[in-house]
Design an enzyme around this catalytic site. Sequence first.
Site, PDB file in Angstrom:
ATOM      1  N   GLU A 366     -15.148 -36.017 -99.887  1.00 16.68           N
ATOM      2  CA  GLU A 366     -13.883 -36.169-100.609  1.00 16.68           C
ATOM      3  C   GLU A 366     -12.682 -35.560 -99.905  1.00 16.68           C
ATOM      4  OE1 GLU A 366     -14.622 -34.578-104.542  1.00 16.68           O
ATOM      5  OE2 GLU A 366     -15.851 -36.296-105.112  1.00 16.68           O
ATOM      6  N   GLU A 473     -21.716 -40.104-105.750  1.00 15.68           N
ATOM      7  CA  GLU A 473     -21.586 -39.353-106.998  1.00 15.68           C
ATOM      8  C   GLU A 473     -21.213 -40.315-108.112  1.00 15.68           C
ATOM      9  OE1 GLU A 473     -18.958 -35.954-106.743  1.00 15.68           O
ATOM     10  OE2 GLU A 473     -19.784 -35.330-104.807  1.00 15.68           O
TER      11      GLU A 473
END
Length: 589
Positions: A366, A473
């Site tokens: 991320e 995720e």
Amino acid sequence: MLTSLSTALVAIVLLSGPAFTQRPDATDRLDWAQQPHFKRPGAHDSVTVASTSAASVVNTAPVFSMPVANTSAAVHSNSTIRTKVSPGIFFTGGSTGTGSGAAQPTGYWNNTLTYNHTRSSAVVPSRSTSVPFASLNTTQYLATNTSSSKTQASASTLRTLTKSSSSNQTVSSTSGSATSATKSGTVASSTSTADPKIPFLRGVNLGGWLVLEEWMNAELFQDTLAIDEFTFSSTSNASEALAEHWATFITQDDIADLVGTGINALRIPIGFWAFDNDNTPYHQGQDVYLEKAIGWAKQYNMTVWVDCHGSPGSQNGYSSSGRAGIINWQEGDNLNRSISVLETIAAKYGAEEYAGVVVGIELTNEPMAGGANNLGVTRQWTKDAYAAVKAKVANPNLQIIMHDAYAGIDSWIPTAQSIIGKGPKTFAMDTHLYQLYTAADNALDQPQHITKVCGWADTLSASNTVVPTYVGEWSVMTNVCVNPDNTTTSGTSCTTTGCQCQADAFGTWNAAMVAQVRKYVEAQLDVFEASSSGYFAWSLKGPGAWGFLNGVDGGIIPKPLTAREFDNQCSGSTRRAIRGSLGVAGEYW
Ligand SMILES: *[C@@H]1O[C@H](CO)[C@@H](O)[C@H](O)[C@H]1NC(C)=O
Ligand SMILES: *[C@@H]1O[C@H](CO)[C@@H](O)[C@H](O)[C@H]1NC(C)=O
Ligand SMILES: *[C@@H]1O[C@H](CO)[C@@H](O)[C@H](O)[C@H]1NC(C)=O
Ligand SMILES: *[C@@H]1O[C@H](CO)[C@@H](O)[C@H](O)[C@H]1NC(C)=O
Ligand SMILES: *[C@@H]1O[C@H](CO)[C@@H](O)[C@H](O)[C@H]1NC(C)=O
Ligand SMILES: *[C@@H]1O[C@H](CO)[C@@H](O)[C@H](O)[C@H]1NC(C)=O
Ligand SMILES: *[C@@H]1O[C@H](CO)[C@@H](O)[C@H](O)[C@H]1NC(C)=O
Ligand SMILES: *[C@@H]1O[C@H](CO)[C@@H](O)[C@H](O)[C@H]1NC(C)=O
Ligand SMILES: *[C@@H]1O[C@H](CO)[C@@H](O)[C@H](O)[C@H]1NC(C)=O
Ligand SMILES: *[C@@H]1O[C@H](CO)[C@@H](O)[C@H](O)[C@H]1NC(C)=O
Ligand SMILES: *[C@@H]1O[C@H](CO)[C@@H](O)[C@H](O)[C@H]1NC(C)=O
């Protein structure tokens, strides 16, 4: 580059000398300079290294003193909401959903005004400033020359896997050769992700373990002012607390509990500091547990992604990167240092003896797009990092995975094409699909959430045609309440008699809420099964419904993952279309 073993050896060398000199702090310099309340330490002092007897933690870090609370600032931290914000921390000013149960650090606070996460000059006109929070006395972040006790990891715990029993594990993955999509053209050609020989991954993240996250590890942070692992590392009992945490938060029993769920993959977040903690306060010793987890995975026929979740300088300013509040990843030497750490990881876990168990190395997690990070730089770094890692791995099937940097996986297709070329698909993309971190998502009711899930299929399969695409995720959580007539509304509280919200404690959820969440989960699994190369729930041990094992026990996650109570919620998606084979050991349920 230091391997973890050689790091231990360096520690041993240090133990024999009187002191080592703290080198200039490349990682953090810019951060210190940018934040008005931070002061750079002056001349670097030497750190006295004292040997103590057996313990499993190696601390080669200089000791930083803990910040103290600014008592005139309100504390935004109690058993429900735990966020303490110092000037410079990125945060939203309060959880808008059932999310992490804590504010997400996506804003920039300078003690007066709040900026958005890009650090642009635009001030976010948000409610942030009205939310109570703690302002730490950041002058306390000064490095000191406090004596630091150092102990050494036992080399015997740095065990490696034997080649013999692991090297044949991928074989079965090719046998159930892919069937192509049956409907609506949303699923790409079956050849798209046929190589390398990695099974379809049904995974779970081992979050909050080797990288602390305050919201997941509330007990650990409870009596500290730490906001992330960086600050936690300087608390007085940090090395003992970390050692106990690593040994107990996730154990072999938890992995054994996954048998029968259909999980065949573990994504294991670990920070750069596990391999290189020079001039940081971070403790080491977590790599021993990475080794253990890889051993457990092997024992239960699972695969592993080694996920470099925290990169030098922090790639996103989230506590999950190890350091909340700054994004300095693209400053100074950090990008190069990130690659150096990845080379260390690659040389070790890309070796043949891990083949069949370690199937992926994720370059970073991320990285924020925009603001302090330049997306073009991120893409070029990805190419460089891929080449550097590829050069170090011996396992030809190992995938090297990059998160989409919130830019959308479709935007990565040209980069992926240029990396893969005509070669094997050992480059892969990771995208994280949540529906609870934006105001727009938090305004949806559950049917709208499910419609949005179904809409993910096209983007995923388009990307998956070009580059193996994973949902690294996903979560069971949305921000909804359910009424007694089973209609849903968005929000964290409701007033209809008998209504129930996801924000309520998981243990109190009624049957209607369980059913609504299960619907959302099954819709996601249908889409991921059909349109990606695999998916990983966040997270094995999360609080309440964030915990995968809690979710399985509570009936919100099907067991096995392929079981359905609400079939075919998304028209056009076909389960298991891309990769026919299930699990490293084949379809056994
Ligand atoms: C303490 O917090 C108050 C309220 O936010 C702020 O006005 C003050 O500047 C802070 N003091 C320090 C030293 O950060
Ligand atoms: C924690 O803070 C929240 C939000 O301010 C509040 O609703 C809750 O009552 C507090 N809990 C405790 C135990 O103080
Ligand atoms: C915060 O930023 C605003 C806008 O740039 C500035 O006017 C103000 O002085 C800053 N406050 C602090 C405490 O730095
Ligand atoms: C944050 O700043 C960027 C760059 O100026 C801007 O494009 C974006 O819309 C801003 N986001 C918010 C939530 O204000
Ligand atoms: C912050 O810490 C510094 C250094 O310990 C101290 O001198 C100062 O008084 C503290 N400020 C506040 C507001 O606590
Ligand atoms: C710095 O280290 C020296 C030698 O270990 C010690 O005597 C001194 O007290 C330390 N200073 C601080 C501020 O801790
Ligand atoms: C591994 O596969 C090879 C080739 O299929 C086979 O000859 C060998 O016996 C296998 N080894 C094990 C340990 O199963
Ligand atoms: C230090 O941490 C260990 C392990 O978590 C714990 O058992 C012990 O009570 C802690 N000691 C202090 C003084 O907090
Ligand atoms: C792992 O796979 C082997 C070979 O297929 C099988 O014999 C064994 O039972 C499997 N173990 C588990 C825990 O599924
Ligand atoms: C990173 O490494 C490359 C290649 O060695 C070098 O050209 C570049 O200058 C380095 N960048 C920094 C910021 O050190
Ligand atoms: C709502 O859903 C629950 C769980 O599926 C079910 O038990 C209940 O009968 C439903 N209520 C209505 C009014 O349909």
